[in-house]
Design a protein around this motif. Sequence first.
Motif, PDB file in Angstrom:
ATOM      1  N   ARG A   1       1.873   7.366   3.666  1.00 42.54           N
ATOM      2  CA  ARG A   1       2.049   5.999   4.154  1.00 42.54           C
ATOM      3  C   ARG A   1       3.313   5.958   5.027  1.00 42.54           C
TER       4      ARG A   1
ATOM      5  N   LYS B   1      -0.420  -2.033   4.340  1.00 46.29           N
ATOM      6  CA  LYS B   1      -0.355  -0.957   3.373  1.00 46.29           C
ATOM      7  C   LYS B   1      -1.760  -0.457   3.022  1.00 46.29           C
TER       8      LYS B   1
ATOM      9  N   LYS C   1      -3.147   1.607   5.831  1.00 45.90           N
ATOM     10  CA  LYS C   1      -2.501   2.915   5.891  1.00 45.90           C
ATOM     11  C   LYS C   1      -3.081   3.840   4.836  1.00 45.90           C
ATOM     12  N   ASP C   2      -3.245   3.305   3.625  1.00 53.34           N
ATOM     13  CA  ASP C   2      -3.806   4.130   2.559  1.00 53.34           C
ATOM     14  C   ASP C   2      -5.231   4.562   2.891  1.00 53.34           C
TER      15      ASP C   2
END
Lengths: 327, 324
Positions: free
Chosen positions: A114, A124, A127-128
């Motif tokens: 990340r 987030k 990104k994951d």
Amino acid sequence: MTVLEVKNLNVAFHTESGRLEALKQVSFSVPANRSVGVVGESGCGKSTLINAILGLLADNGEITSGEIIFEGDQDLARLGPTAMRGLRGQSIATVFQDPMGALNPVLSVGRQMRDIQYRSGLSKRDKDARSVAMLRKVRIPDPESRLTQFPHEFSGGMKQRIAIAMALMMEPALLIADEPTTALDATLEVATIELLKDLQRDIGCSVLFISHHLGVIAELCDEMIVMYAGEVVESGTTREIFHDARHPYTQKLLACDPARLSQRVARLPTIAGTLPDLRRRPSGCVFQPRCDRADAQCLTTPPNAPIGGSHIAHCWHADVSLGAMSA
Amino acid sequence: MSEDLLRVSDLRVSFRVGGLSARLAGRATEIEAVSGVSFTLQRGSTFALVGESGSGKTTLARTLNGLQPVRAGTILFEGQELQGLSNAALKPVRRRMPMMFQDPVGSLSPRLSVRSLLSEPFVIHGLSDRDLSAEVTRLLALVGLPRDFADRYPHQLSGGQARRVGVARAIALDPVLVVADEPTAGLDVSVQGEVLNLLNDLRDRMGLSMLIITHNLHVVRQIADRMAVMYLGRFVEQGETEAIFRAPHHPYTAALLSANPEPDPDRVHQRITLPADVPSLLARPSGCEFHTRCPQAQRRCAVDVPAPVAVGNSRLTCHFPLNT
């Protein structure tokens, strides 16, 4: 298009015992979507070359002349540290030899993956999701649950694949791989080469691959350069060099590889002599003190003799082919 | 001379893992890193151990040297049983069977000069009454290093030179068997050839035997008379090196040999690709432990544990051996 073009690069280090010329007149280019191998033994300047490209030379080292043109317009040899920082990890990514050293042992793999996307502006969760997709690409089974795990929970081969995933995450134009398979076993080594080949095609990046393992270069790279004592002594396509090496050093290096011997021999071939002291380079050809073919002419700087196609040997006696050697 | 120098039978070495919580949760608390290994090494011959990292090669070598306690099995060295010997009783054994560790530079103390490094074996074994400076000169000459190297420190040596110092230390006290863990890893090909030539020379000159651990199969072929392939702590195949290279019988050996990258860009590889996931020693597969990755696996392989069989001059554990 050419992704990276190194022109007449010279790098020197200032040491207590004098000035050391680590790279001398190094020139080569990495075309788009191609893999270029850099071969040479310890001390030949492979690592200095990478550090010069990445702007990571030690404080006592400097680029004394030459250019490193990236994507046609930027000269990395003259780029400031801030601009350079913007390129590293985004446009130029690196994979090193030791996968454990490349990963932070106290952060989970997911957190590290990340973190490298800090410039993407994604949430987030997004990104994951990208991390998971990338881990899947490098064939890590069950990637969702793996994100919360720490580096020590993965095997050596998996750690290297994670390092590759992280390097390719931002879809760089150039991947520099410094001996990425040296710490791996034969079966994993082959699997990693296959993976790099697939990913390169997939992402459409170029690869600059540093290795002293000739077999790996032969399998992965389209083109290669051979370095000795900080100079490029021969360059061409992988096929040209493995089948018709013309520089005496390349010929000897290839002959030394036990992989070329199909049966047991009484004495393994070696290269007599040692690397020259780079503080006092021999005059003329840098390989001349160890070369069987050296004569008076070799005391003057050898030409870049064209062999045909892109194949060039930096030698006065490049007309001697050892074609029979590969047979 | 075809006398057995070393005879290892059904050797087992295990490590404790996990703590109280693992024990309470009923999870495995032990892994068997070396699991029922048997082989003999004849005087004057070289035996190579190959296998992936984590297959137990180094643990096996350390155990022979008494650096790792034995759980079960016997180690007969020159007719003497080593298992259960105290450290003091092992000392003379280690003099006869020294070990060369991985990493040429890292295995030398950075604070000692080459002179001290080469004198140390004599001091440790209570032989300091010998003319140590003469011994240092003799050893340097034996491994082909100039005499003035005695005053250098490890960081002033190249990888190949450091490895030569390591070899000199190993042969200092006229051993019969040298155990070398990855003697050429990290060395350039030309230097690798020099080190292997040196080891071959010393073997002929001093009548040494060698046990070599390596994952470089090209090296094995150049130096070893016999070899064994390890997988999850067991020997899956052992036999004469040339015969195994010509016709491997175990599918894992065949895959290892086919994975060897060769310096020819036009070579058409007939690779046997294995799934990359090596099973954990904590959860060994049932039946033949290789069946989870084996391209030849059949139903029986997941159930029956294969008994060791002899095929030609090799011994292996496989229900369906190749090249028979």
